[in-house]
Enzyme design. Structure first.
Site, mmCIF file in Angstrom:
data_model
loop_
_atom_site.group_PDB
_atom_site.id
_atom_site.type_symbol
_atom_site.label_atom_id
_atom_site.label_comp_id
_atom_site.label_asym_id
_atom_site.label_seq_id
_atom_site.Cartn_x
_atom_site.Cartn_y
_atom_site.Cartn_z
ATOM 1 N N LYS A 20 -38.279 55.118 -70.571
ATOM 2 C CA LYS A 20 -39.499 55.678 -69.959
ATOM 3 C C LYS A 20 -39.824 57.057 -70.556
ATOM 4 C CE LYS A 20 -37.850 55.434 -65.717
ATOM 5 N NZ LYS A 20 -36.488 54.910 -66.025
ATOM 6 N N ARG A 71 -40.602 54.970 -56.739
ATOM 7 C CA ARG A 71 -39.338 54.279 -56.957
ATOM 8 C C ARG A 71 -38.941 53.440 -55.760
ATOM 9 N NH1 ARG A 71 -36.867 57.690 -60.988
ATOM 10 N NH2 ARG A 71 -34.797 57.002 -61.514
ATOM 11 N N ARG A 94 -26.759 53.972 -60.513
ATOM 12 C CA ARG A 94 -28.211 54.116 -60.700
ATOM 13 C C ARG A 94 -28.852 52.756 -60.955
ATOM 14 N NH1 ARG A 94 -28.110 58.081 -65.412
ATOM 15 N NH2 ARG A 94 -30.359 57.803 -65.481
ATOM 16 N N ARG A 109 -26.533 64.756 -69.452
ATOM 17 C CA ARG A 109 -26.854 64.738 -68.025
ATOM 18 C C ARG A 109 -25.650 64.381 -67.171
ATOM 19 N NH1 ARG A 109 -32.554 61.687 -67.242
ATOM 20 N NH2 ARG A 109 -31.397 60.808 -65.485
ATOM 21 N N ARG A 127 -26.913 59.310 -74.633
ATOM 22 C CA ARG A 127 -28.131 60.133 -74.616
ATOM 23 C C ARG A 127 -27.760 61.617 -74.618
ATOM 24 N NH1 ARG A 127 -32.450 59.438 -70.008
ATOM 25 N NH2 ARG A 127 -30.601 59.569 -68.707
HETATM 26 P P1 AP5 Z 1 -34.865 57.472 -72.002
HETATM 27 O O1 AP5 Z 1 -36.216 57.417 -72.644
HETATM 28 O O2 AP5 Z 1 -34.306 58.819 -71.666
HETATM 29 O O3 AP5 Z 1 -34.798 56.476 -70.736
HETATM 30 P P2 AP5 Z 1 -35.405 56.621 -69.261
HETATM 31 O O4 AP5 Z 1 -35.913 55.294 -68.865
HETATM 32 O O5 AP5 Z 1 -36.367 57.779 -69.209
HETATM 33 O O6 AP5 Z 1 -34.050 56.930 -68.497
HETATM 34 P P3 AP5 Z 1 -33.739 57.945 -67.320
HETATM 35 O O7 AP5 Z 1 -32.242 57.944 -67.200
HETATM 36 O O8 AP5 Z 1 -34.364 59.297 -67.558
HETATM 37 O O9 AP5 Z 1 -34.389 57.262 -66.142
HETATM 38 P P4 AP5 Z 1 -34.005 57.412 -64.667
HETATM 39 O O10 AP5 Z 1 -35.111 56.669 -64.060
HETATM 40 O O11 AP5 Z 1 -32.643 56.983 -64.287
HETATM 41 O O12 AP5 Z 1 -33.921 59.007 -64.480
HETATM 42 P P5 AP5 Z 1 -34.836 60.058 -63.730
HETATM 43 O O13 AP5 Z 1 -34.737 61.307 -64.481
HETATM 44 O O14 AP5 Z 1 -36.171 59.503 -63.431
HETATM 45 O O15 AP5 Z 1 -33.848 56.708 -72.992
HETATM 46 C C1 AP5 Z 1 -32.487 56.605 -72.684
HETATM 47 C C2 AP5 Z 1 -31.660 56.601 -73.979
HETATM 48 O O16 AP5 Z 1 -31.973 55.435 -74.725
HETATM 49 C C3 AP5 Z 1 -31.939 57.796 -74.911
HETATM 50 O O17 AP5 Z 1 -30.747 58.161 -75.554
HETATM 51 C C4 AP5 Z 1 -32.939 57.233 -75.928
HETATM 52 O O18 AP5 Z 1 -32.861 57.909 -77.173
HETATM 53 C C5 AP5 Z 1 -32.472 55.799 -76.013
HETATM 54 N N1 AP5 Z 1 -33.555 54.848 -76.300
HETATM 55 C C6 AP5 Z 1 -34.849 54.903 -75.846
HETATM 56 N N2 AP5 Z 1 -35.532 53.833 -76.305
HETATM 57 C C7 AP5 Z 1 -34.650 53.098 -77.040
HETATM 58 C C8 AP5 Z 1 -34.763 51.872 -77.758
HETATM 59 N N3 AP5 Z 1 -35.920 51.196 -77.833
HETATM 60 N N4 AP5 Z 1 -33.645 51.404 -78.378
HETATM 61 C C9 AP5 Z 1 -32.458 52.081 -78.324
HETATM 62 N N5 AP5 Z 1 -32.306 53.246 -77.670
HETATM 63 C C10 AP5 Z 1 -33.392 53.748 -77.030
HETATM 64 O O19 AP5 Z 1 -34.073 60.189 -62.316
HETATM 65 C C11 AP5 Z 1 -32.823 60.816 -62.199
HETATM 66 C C12 AP5 Z 1 -32.436 60.907 -60.736
HETATM 67 O O20 AP5 Z 1 -33.386 61.734 -60.014
HETATM 68 C C13 AP5 Z 1 -32.421 59.581 -59.952
HETATM 69 O O21 AP5 Z 1 -31.200 58.882 -60.094
HETATM 70 C C14 AP5 Z 1 -32.648 60.076 -58.505
HETATM 71 O O22 AP5 Z 1 -31.471 60.619 -57.951
HETATM 72 C C15 AP5 Z 1 -33.652 61.228 -58.699
HETATM 73 N N6 AP5 Z 1 -35.061 60.762 -58.635
HETATM 74 C C16 AP5 Z 1 -35.984 60.873 -59.614
HETATM 75 N N7 AP5 Z 1 -37.164 60.351 -59.221
HETATM 76 C C17 AP5 Z 1 -36.963 59.886 -57.954
HETATM 77 C C18 AP5 Z 1 -37.803 59.216 -57.029
HETATM 78 N N8 AP5 Z 1 -39.087 58.900 -57.319
HETATM 79 N N9 AP5 Z 1 -37.268 58.878 -55.826
HETATM 80 C C19 AP5 Z 1 -35.990 59.179 -55.506
HETATM 81 N N10 AP5 Z 1 -35.142 59.804 -56.350
HETATM 82 C C20 AP5 Z 1 -35.629 60.157 -57.577
#
Ligand code: AP5
Length: 206
Positions: A14, A88, A164, A153, A127
């Protein structure tokens, strides 16, 4: 004016793909995860939410909805925005419907990045993020430059990654039928090189 949502399991890409979408449509990326981590760095995040994040669970809906409500009042959202990682849960999606309706705004599309669970852990434990630029890297597929200030992270440890993924399946996957029923859902295969995924996204949003 584009109002878009990116949904997908942790590590589906994402954050990586948000950069392309935001550039293409000239809209800001609103990532609740980034907002929470910025509050953590600033020392303003409530300790109980910090513990929830670091353990891989979801922060309570009320806190997240308040965060988004405040963010959508900022002037840079006037021409549209991309929501990354929000909503979410179904209550968050319902709250968003209410916020948009109050502003007379319409959601254009919800893009689902589809990646099988078996591929996600490896993406996340490798990552690294540059704390200066916010750029996302992968130690093997997209190695960081030598001068990057790398951050690993706290929630990217294997056991937390599994929690997660569980939270995604138990709470967030319910958004897919919710938006499908509204005919807003567009599924994009998130497996392949990042550029290939970008081309699929571009086609899905054309
Ligand atoms: P990346 O692009 O970073 O993936 P992502 O989908 O953004 O992953 P996140 O871990 O950031 O998502 P998340 O939803 O768990 O975290 P968030 O910060 O929202 O890519 C990942 C890796 O893969 C990188 O190394 C990249 O280089 C690689 N990659 C990308 N594309 C690729 C491809 N095509 N092929 C190979 N490799 C690739 O949330 C974190 C925490 O915050 C949650 O757990 C929760 O506690 C809290 N939180 C956030 N939002 C909410 C909400 N709305 N409600 C409740 N809690 C929330």
């Amino acid at each position: 004016m584009k109002i878009l949502i990116l949904v997908g399991p942790p590590g589906s890409g994402k954050g990586t793909q948000a950069e392309f979408i935001c550039k293409k449509f000239g809209i800001p990326q609103i990532s609740t995860g980034d907002m929470l981590r910025a509050a953590k760095r600033a020392g303003t995040l409530d300790k109980k939410y910090l513990e929830i994040m670091d353990s891989g669970r979801l922060v309570p809906d009320e806190a997240i909805i308040e965060l988004i409500e405040g963010r959508l009042q900022q002037p840079d959202t006037g021409g549209g925005f991309l929501l990354d990682g929000f909503p979410r849960t179904v209550p968050q999606a319902e709250a968003l419907d209410g916020l948009l309706a109050k502003k007379g705004l319409t959601l254009n599309a919800v893009v689902q990045l589809d990646v099988p669970r078996g591929l996600l852990e490896e993406r996340l434990v490798n990552r690294r993020t540059d704390r200066k630029t916010g750029k996302i890297y992968h130690l093997m597929y997209n190695p960081p430059p030598a001068d990057a200030e790398l951050e690993h992270r706290a929630d990217d440890q294997p056991a937390t990654v599994q929690k997660r993924q569980d939270a995604y399946e138990a709470q967030t996957a319910a958004l897919l039928p919710y938006y499908e029923a509204k005919q807003l859902l567009r599924r994009v295969d998130g497996v392949g090189k990042p550029d290939e995924v970008t081309s699929r996204l571009e086609a899905a949003l054309a």
